[in-house]
Write a protein that holds these residues in place. Structure first.
Motif, PDB file in Angstrom:
ATOM      1  N   TYR A 190     -66.991  76.091  25.790  1.00 14.29           N
ATOM      2  CA  TYR A 190     -66.148  75.244  24.930  1.00 14.29           C
ATOM      3  C   TYR A 190     -66.233  73.419  25.030  1.00 14.29           C
ATOM      4  O   TYR A 190     -67.158  73.038  24.546  1.00 14.29           O
ATOM      5  CB  TYR A 190     -64.957  75.593  24.328  1.00 14.29           C
ATOM      6  CG  TYR A 190     -64.646  75.022  23.004  1.00 14.29           C
ATOM      7  CD1 TYR A 190     -64.623  75.969  22.380  1.00 14.29           C
ATOM      8  CD2 TYR A 190     -63.588  73.938  23.693  1.00 14.29           C
ATOM      9  CE1 TYR A 190     -64.523  75.411  21.478  1.00 14.29           C
ATOM     10  CE2 TYR A 190     -63.128  73.664  22.248  1.00 14.29           C
ATOM     11  CZ  TYR A 190     -62.994  74.330  21.252  1.00 14.29           C
ATOM     12  OH  TYR A 190     -62.374  73.867  19.791  1.00 14.29           O
ATOM     13  N   ALA A 191     -66.254  73.537  26.348  1.00 18.00           N
ATOM     14  CA  ALA A 191     -66.361  71.517  26.275  1.00 18.00           C
ATOM     15  C   ALA A 191     -67.597  71.740  27.143  1.00 18.00           C
ATOM     16  O   ALA A 191     -68.003  71.933  27.432  1.00 18.00           O
ATOM     17  CB  ALA A 191     -64.969  71.465  26.887  1.00 18.00           C
ATOM     18  N   ASP A 222     -74.043  64.914  26.443  1.00 17.65           N
ATOM     19  CA  ASP A 222     -73.940  66.168  26.362  1.00 17.65           C
ATOM     20  C   ASP A 222     -73.340  66.195  25.223  1.00 17.65           C
ATOM     21  O   ASP A 222     -71.792  65.393  25.523  1.00 17.65           O
ATOM     22  CB  ASP A 222     -73.072  66.545  27.846  1.00 17.65           C
ATOM     23  CG  ASP A 222     -73.898  66.723  29.120  1.00 17.65           C
ATOM     24  OD1 ASP A 222     -75.263  66.709  28.882  1.00 17.65           O
ATOM     25  OD2 ASP A 222     -73.202  67.023  29.629  1.00 17.65           O
ATOM     26  N   MET A 223     -73.494  67.113  24.609  1.00 17.37           N
ATOM     27  CA  MET A 223     -72.320  67.662  23.360  1.00 17.37           C
ATOM     28  C   MET A 223     -71.924  69.021  22.920  1.00 17.37           C
ATOM     29  O   MET A 223     -73.248  70.113  23.568  1.00 17.37           O
ATOM     30  CB  MET A 223     -73.697  66.941  22.203  1.00 17.37           C
ATOM     31  CG  MET A 223     -73.407  65.556  22.318  1.00 17.37           C
ATOM     32  SD  MET A 223     -75.400  65.596  20.943  1.00 17.37           S
ATOM     33  CE  MET A 223     -76.571  66.164  21.594  1.00 17.37           C
ATOM     34  N   ARG A 224     -71.108  68.688  22.466  1.00 16.84           N
ATOM     35  CA  ARG A 224     -70.789  69.911  21.463  1.00 16.84           C
ATOM     36  C   ARG A 224     -71.270  70.545  20.335  1.00 16.84           C
ATOM     37  O   ARG A 224     -70.481  69.664  19.708  1.00 16.84           O
ATOM     38  CB  ARG A 224     -68.911  70.288  21.622  1.00 16.84           C
ATOM     39  CG  ARG A 224     -68.566  71.605  21.256  1.00 16.84           C
ATOM     40  CD  ARG A 224     -67.168  72.155  21.657  1.00 16.84           C
ATOM     41  NE  ARG A 224     -66.348  71.352  21.079  1.00 16.84           N
ATOM     42  CZ  ARG A 224     -65.794  71.671  20.295  1.00 16.84           C
ATOM     43  NH1 ARG A 224     -65.904  72.308  19.392  1.00 16.84           N
ATOM     44  NH2 ARG A 224     -64.854  70.326  19.389  1.00 16.84           N
ATOM     45  N   ILE A 225     -72.220  70.924  20.148  1.00 14.18           N
ATOM     46  CA  ILE A 225     -72.469  71.596  18.354  1.00 14.18           C
ATOM     47  C   ILE A 225     -71.844  72.978  17.407  1.00 14.18           C
ATOM     48  O   ILE A 225     -72.316  73.632  18.460  1.00 14.18           O
ATOM     49  CB  ILE A 225     -73.868  70.989  18.487  1.00 14.18           C
ATOM     50  CG1 ILE A 225     -74.812  70.095  19.240  1.00 14.18           C
ATOM     51  CG2 ILE A 225     -74.829  71.669  16.788  1.00 14.18           C
ATOM     52  CD1 ILE A 225     -74.465  68.775  18.246  1.00 14.18           C
ATOM     53  N   PRO A 226     -71.235  72.612  16.255  1.00  8.57           N
ATOM     54  CA  PRO A 226     -70.857  73.550  16.138  1.00  8.57           C
ATOM     55  C   PRO A 226     -72.581  74.534  15.774  1.00  8.57           C
ATOM     56  O   PRO A 226     -72.949  74.464  15.317  1.00  8.57           O
ATOM     57  CB  PRO A 226     -70.240  73.196  14.502  1.00  8.57           C
ATOM     58  CG  PRO A 226     -69.927  71.712  15.276  1.00  8.57           C
ATOM     59  CD  PRO A 226     -71.261  71.053  15.959  1.00  8.57           C
ATOM     60  N   GLY A 259     -65.864  62.416  21.942  1.00  8.32           N
ATOM     61  CA  GLY A 259     -66.999  62.184  22.244  1.00  8.32           C
ATOM     62  C   GLY A 259     -68.220  63.308  22.515  1.00  8.32           C
ATOM     63  O   GLY A 259     -69.500  63.424  21.883  1.00  8.32           O
ATOM     64  N   GLY A 260     -67.286  64.459  22.373  1.00  5.76           N
ATOM     65  CA  GLY A 260     -68.291  65.585  23.278  1.00  5.76           C
ATOM     66  C   GLY A 260     -68.572  66.231  21.414  1.00  5.76           C
ATOM     67  O   GLY A 260     -69.811  67.104  21.836  1.00  5.76           O
ATOM     68  N   LEU A 261     -68.238  65.996  20.298  1.00  9.00           N
ATOM     69  CA  LEU A 261     -68.159  66.660  19.401  1.00  9.00           C
ATOM     70  C   LEU A 261     -69.722  66.004  19.086  1.00  9.00           C
ATOM     71  O   LEU A 261     -69.766  64.132  19.064  1.00  9.00           O
ATOM     72  CB  LEU A 261     -67.115  66.789  18.512  1.00  9.00           C
ATOM     73  CG  LEU A 261     -67.795  67.405  17.397  1.00  9.00           C
ATOM     74  CD1 LEU A 261     -67.485  69.273  17.661  1.00  9.00           C
ATOM     75  CD2 LEU A 261     -66.173  67.757  15.834  1.00  9.00           C
ATOM     76  N   ALA A 262     -70.925  66.543  18.181  1.00 14.76           N
ATOM     77  CA  ALA A 262     -72.134  65.870  17.427  1.00 14.76           C
ATOM     78  C   ALA A 262     -72.421  65.960  15.850  1.00 14.76           C
ATOM     79  O   ALA A 262     -71.389  67.108  15.956  1.00 14.76           O
ATOM     80  CB  ALA A 262     -73.124  65.539  18.111  1.00 14.76           C
TER      81      ALA A 262
END
Length: 531
Positions: free
Chosen positions: A354-355, A303-307, A195-198
């Motif tokens: 990263y996380a 909160d999200m992790r974005i490439p 769920g962290g990656l968007a």
């Protein structure tokens, strides 16, 4: 009968009663004398046993101070002889000391006990010639099985890779005998697909910055563009196909907003990493964007992790290279404008870590490891203390240092060794119960709201000092009690799910590397019972 005869009769009765009372008094005096003598001999024997035990325990610690963890039979024989010599020096004969029982129930434990026949005096009148008195000493042996872990007085739940929960017991609450508890937290790498990656990407603001790519912390940026001038390139709005199957359209895109890649089957190696090639997604997908982002707001998944990608190709869904990852927090839910077809996504930049962990709980700043002697230890010493027990006493009320880091490998090795349940390294262990005294919170305002050992990062260096009056503690805990637990094998866990409940109910969280669980046996010292 005349009065003279009556007087003689009464006088004779008094003499008989006086004689009878005298006999009873003499018997009671004799009994008290014999009992007093027994108490005296028992106290004398206890004194000798205590002296012998202390001498033997000191000799045992002296042998162990050279790095010897388990005594061999020769060393045990030397300790036994030393104990007998000290008892003999307290006035006992060779025959007396020969029957003294000296044993080593487990590692760091010494048991000394003896029975002695004591001759009586007056009791021999009723054919009781002697009685036995006994004495033993092993009390500090309980503390010999202390392991280098500290716990709060309340159920701890290891709810995520980086967070925990703990509800401290009220004064009328306590650990339940036979129930499973966490006695050390664990950790594991964050799941980038939890769920962290968007499904959005950003391009560098500063091409030469390979860490933060020109993004400034606590600044709001657009993650997903809208129609018209806000497109990155014609036809591209900042969307990515993070599950790698390059299919599914808006519905697939919606799921990726809501859940990350949690339910996707990626065609690339998981997890995503720098250097991977990933498809961009063309199209605005306004409705799916609004619905997906609203879901994140409704479920506190902000909160999200974005490439970070090099670029978006004009109007094409081509593979583009991931060159980094940045963390963002959604700041407002987009409102769909059907007329202008806009659904812009705004988020604040958090950093390049990263996380991301959206779980509700307190951050794990430490994991429950302690330094029993208040002198900084290394991983090897921690392993030895855990496997064989700490060789000296830990005192009620003393200050004790947390140890930073999870140390999952030595923890696992020590638990595995203990679970063999060898006589000298049993799976039953003593764990100090701790709190954070007001002095620490006063000395270090950063910990003003800290409640458990897990809220502290160790910075103190008292070099063996254990008292509050002798050192200004800023990141240590206080020992408020001791509890005995039976270490559990992972296969015996019964509270390893995520069905949490309030208080001492429900699951304790998933299993993680470095985590230790035990079944509560008893209190050695219960918090709040010692002034």
């Amino acid at each position: 009968m005349d009065n003279r005869n009556k007087k003689r009769t009464r006088s004779g009765s008094v003499m008989v009663m006086t004689a009878a009372f005298g006999i009873v008094l003499l018997a009671v005096t004799a009994l008290v004398t014999d009992i007093g003598y027994l108490y005296l001999e028992q106290a004398r024997l206890q004194t000798a046993i205590d002296a012998g035990w202390k001498a033997g325990f000191d000799r045992m610690m002296q042998i162990k101070s050279g790095g010897k963890h388990i005594l061999n039979e020769t060393e045990k024989g030397l300790i036994r002889q030393h104990v007998r010599d000290v008892i003999k020096s307290n006035g006992y004969s060779d025959e007396d000391v020969a029957v003294v029982d000296i044993d080593f129930p487990s590692n760091n434990q010494l048991l000394v006990k003896s029975n002695k026949k004591v001759g009586l005096f007056f009791a021999q009148v009723i054919d009781i010639k002697s009685s036995d008195v006994g004495a033993s000493r092993s009390d500090v042996g309980d503390l010999g099985t202390i392991i280098p872990l500290g716990i709060p007085h309340g159920p701890t739940k290891d709810v995520s890779p980086t967070k925990y929960r703990c509800e401290l017991f009220d004064s009328d609450e306590e650990f339940t005998v036979g129930k499973e508890y966490i006695i050390k937290l664990g950790e594991k790498p964050m799941d980038p697909f939890g769920g962290g990656l968007a499904p959005w990407g950003v391009v560098p603001i500063v091409a030469t910055d390979t860490i933060e790519f020109g993004f400034a912390s606590n600044t709001i940026y657009i993650l997903k563009q809208s129609d018209g001038k806000e497109t990155i390139t014609p036809g591209n709005f900042g969307c990515l196909d993070i599950d790698g199957d390059h299919a599914g359209g808006a519905n697939d895109y919606l799921d990726r907003i809501k859940y990350g890649n949690k339910f996707g089957i990626a065609s690339y190696n998981e997890p995503l990493s720098i250097g991977d090639m990933i498809y961009s997604e063309t199209g605005n997908m306004v409705g799916a964007t609004v619905e997906g982002v609203q879901y994140r707001f409704d479920n506190n998944l902000l909160d999200m992790r974005i490439p970070v990608v090099r670029n978006f190709v004009n109007g094409q869904s081509d593979k583009i290279e991931i060159i980094g990852f940045l963390n963002f927090r959604l700041t407002q839910a987009p409102v769909e404008d059907k007329k202008d077809k806009t659904a812009t996504v705004y988020a604040m930049y958090l950093g390049a870590d990263y996380a991301v962990d959206n779980t509700v709980g307190m951050p794990k700043l430490s994991f429950g490891r302690i330094d029993p002697d208040n002198i900084s230890t290394n991983a090897s010493q921690y392993l030895d203390f855990f496997k064989y027990g700490y060789s000296a006493a830990v005192e009620y009320g003393q200050m004790i240092l947390p140890e930073n880091g999870n140390a999952s490998a030595p923890t696992a090795a020590a638990v595995s060794y203990r679970l063999q349940d060898n006589p000298e390294t049993p799976k039953n262990v003593i764990v100090p119960i701790t709190d954070i005294p007001g002095n620490v919170k006063t000395n270090n305002p950063a910990y003003a709201t800290a409640t458990t050992i897990y809220d502290l990062v160790a910075t103190d260096n008292p070099n063996g000092v254990i008292g509050l009056a002798s050192y200004t503690y800023r990141s240590s805990v206080r020992v408020t009690g001791f509890a005995e637990f039976e270490l559990l094998d992972e296969g015996d866990y019964v509270r390893d799910g995520t069905n949490y409940d309030t208080g001492d109910k429900g699951d304790l969280g998933p299993v993680m590397p470095g985590q230790v669980r035990g079944k509560f046996i008893r209190y050695i010292v219960k918090p709040g019972t010692v002034n």
